[in-house]
Design a protein around this motif. Sequence first.
Motif, PDB file in Angstrom:
ATOM      1  N   ILE A 132       0.866  -1.220  -0.044  1.00  0.00           N
ATOM      2  CA  ILE A 132      -0.042   0.038   0.024  1.00  0.00           C
ATOM      3  C   ILE A 132       0.876   1.205  -0.098  1.00  0.00           C
ATOM      4  N   LEU A 133       1.986   1.271   0.853  1.00  0.00           N
ATOM      5  CA  LEU A 133       2.780   2.493   0.806  1.00  0.00           C
ATOM      6  C   LEU A 133       3.698   2.655  -0.609  1.00  0.00           C
ATOM      7  N   LEU A 134       3.953   1.581  -1.049  1.00  0.00           N
ATOM      8  CA  LEU A 134       4.431   1.648  -2.515  1.00  0.00           C
ATOM      9  C   LEU A 134       3.730   2.378  -3.420  1.00  0.00           C
ATOM     10  N   GLN A 135       2.198   2.162  -3.554  1.00  0.00           N
ATOM     11  CA  GLN A 135       1.575   2.724  -4.369  1.00  0.00           C
ATOM     12  C   GLN A 135       1.343   4.334  -4.029  1.00  0.00           C
ATOM     13  N   LYS A 136       1.378   4.738  -2.596  1.00  0.00           N
ATOM     14  CA  LYS A 136       1.571   6.035  -2.049  1.00  0.00           C
ATOM     15  C   LYS A 136       2.437   6.785  -2.532  1.00  0.00           C
ATOM     16  N   TYR A 137       3.734   6.216  -2.364  1.00  0.00           N
ATOM     17  CA  TYR A 137       5.035   6.969  -2.578  1.00  0.00           C
ATOM     18  C   TYR A 137       5.233   7.121  -4.171  1.00  0.00           C
ATOM     19  N   THR A 138       4.780   6.144  -4.832  1.00  0.00           N
ATOM     20  CA  THR A 138       4.877   6.272  -6.452  1.00  0.00           C
ATOM     21  C   THR A 138       4.102   7.317  -6.770  1.00  0.00           C
ATOM     22  N   LYS A 139       2.769   7.447  -6.178  1.00  0.00           N
ATOM     23  CA  LYS A 139       1.858   8.542  -6.928  1.00  0.00           C
ATOM     24  C   LYS A 139       2.660   9.986  -6.280  1.00  0.00           C
ATOM     25  N   GLN A 140       3.200   9.918  -5.160  1.00  0.00           N
ATOM     26  CA  GLN A 140       3.756  11.021  -4.735  1.00  0.00           C
ATOM     27  C   GLN A 140       5.012  11.913  -5.459  1.00  0.00           C
ATOM     28  N   MET A 141       5.766  10.616  -6.067  1.00  0.00           N
ATOM     29  CA  MET A 141       6.855  11.043  -6.888  1.00  0.00           C
ATOM     30  C   MET A 141       6.142  11.400  -8.140  1.00  0.00           C
ATOM     31  N   LEU A 142       5.345  11.012  -8.734  1.00  0.00           N
ATOM     32  CA  LEU A 142       4.431  11.628  -9.909  1.00  0.00           C
ATOM     33  C   LEU A 142       4.055  12.844  -9.634  1.00  0.00           C
ATOM     34  N   ASP A 143       3.416  13.103  -8.559  1.00  0.00           N
ATOM     35  CA  ASP A 143       2.756  14.422  -8.330  1.00  0.00           C
ATOM     36  C   ASP A 143       4.001  15.432  -8.062  1.00  0.00           C
ATOM     37  N   THR A 144       5.011  15.103  -7.476  1.00  0.00           N
ATOM     38  CA  THR A 144       6.169  16.061  -7.206  1.00  0.00           C
ATOM     39  C   THR A 144       6.872  16.578  -8.823  1.00  0.00           C
ATOM     40  N   LEU A 145       6.926  15.502  -9.577  1.00  0.00           N
ATOM     41  CA  LEU A 145       7.337  15.795 -11.014  1.00  0.00           C
ATOM     42  C   LEU A 145       6.192  16.801 -11.637  1.00  0.00           C
ATOM     43  N   GLN A 146       5.069  16.403 -11.382  1.00  0.00           N
ATOM     44  CA  GLN A 146       4.122  17.248 -12.193  1.00  0.00           C
ATOM     45  C   GLN A 146       3.837  18.575 -11.700  1.00  0.00           C
ATOM     46  N   PHE A 147       4.210  18.799 -10.236  1.00  0.00           N
ATOM     47  CA  PHE A 147       4.247  20.103  -9.711  1.00  0.00           C
ATOM     48  C   PHE A 147       5.387  21.104 -10.244  1.00  0.00           C
ATOM     49  N   MET A 148       6.604  20.184 -10.723  1.00  0.00           N
ATOM     50  CA  MET A 148       7.641  21.178 -11.210  1.00  0.00           C
ATOM     51  C   MET A 148       7.806  21.144 -12.728  1.00  0.00           C
ATOM     52  N   GLY A 149       6.512  20.591 -13.393  1.00  0.00           N
ATOM     53  CA  GLY A 149       6.687  20.390 -14.717  1.00  0.00           C
ATOM     54  C   GLY A 149       7.673  19.695 -15.204  1.00  0.00           C
ATOM     55  N   LEU A 150       8.079  18.698 -14.612  1.00  0.00           N
ATOM     56  CA  LEU A 150       9.249  17.824 -15.272  1.00  0.00           C
ATOM     57  C   LEU A 150       8.714  16.495 -15.703  1.00  0.00           C
ATOM     58  N   LYS A 151       9.552  15.668 -16.379  1.00  0.00           N
ATOM     59  CA  LYS A 151       9.209  14.429 -16.871  1.00  0.00           C
ATOM     60  C   LYS A 151      10.304  13.257 -16.210  1.00  0.00           C
ATOM     61  N   PRO A 152       9.913  12.201 -16.297  1.00  0.00           N
ATOM     62  CA  PRO A 152      10.807  11.216 -15.656  1.00  0.00           C
ATOM     63  C   PRO A 152      11.998  11.175 -16.717  1.00  0.00           C
ATOM     64  N   PRO A 153      13.098  11.099 -16.036  1.00  0.00           N
ATOM     65  CA  PRO A 153      14.223  11.171 -16.766  1.00  0.00           C
ATOM     66  C   PRO A 153      14.440   9.901 -17.659  1.00  0.00           C
TER      67      PRO A 153
END
Length: 119
Positions: free
Chosen positions: A83-104
């Motif tokens: 469950i935590l893995l899903q939450k952290y993965t979503k937070q990572m995506l949200d962080t990238l979106q906040f900065m307007g970045l894309k996955p390396p």
Amino acid sequence: MAFTKLLPEKERMKKRERIEAELKKQLDEKGLNNPIFLDRIDSYLGYWDMEQALVKDINERGFFTEYNNGGGQVGTKKNDSTILLQKYTKQMLDTLQFMGLKPPTDVKKDVGGNDDPNL
């Protein structure tokens, strides 16, 4: 069988450094190289570290774990790391979106089979 293959520690740290460098490069290209966004990269990398630890736990203990509450009740329950893995993965995506970045892109196809789009 492992949930997903993890890189050895030395390779994992190299990958982490490449992710950090790529994200900072993207910030530079956008002219967003300021303390707020640099702090968000640090947060992203912290989430990435935690994601790696959660995957390790799932690999070691599985998706379900045994419990014994000390009162004679035993059984299995869902591994909280899933469950935590899903939450952290979503937070990572949200962080990238906040900065307007894309996955390396240059680190997604790395040794170890971790072609994770959430890098």
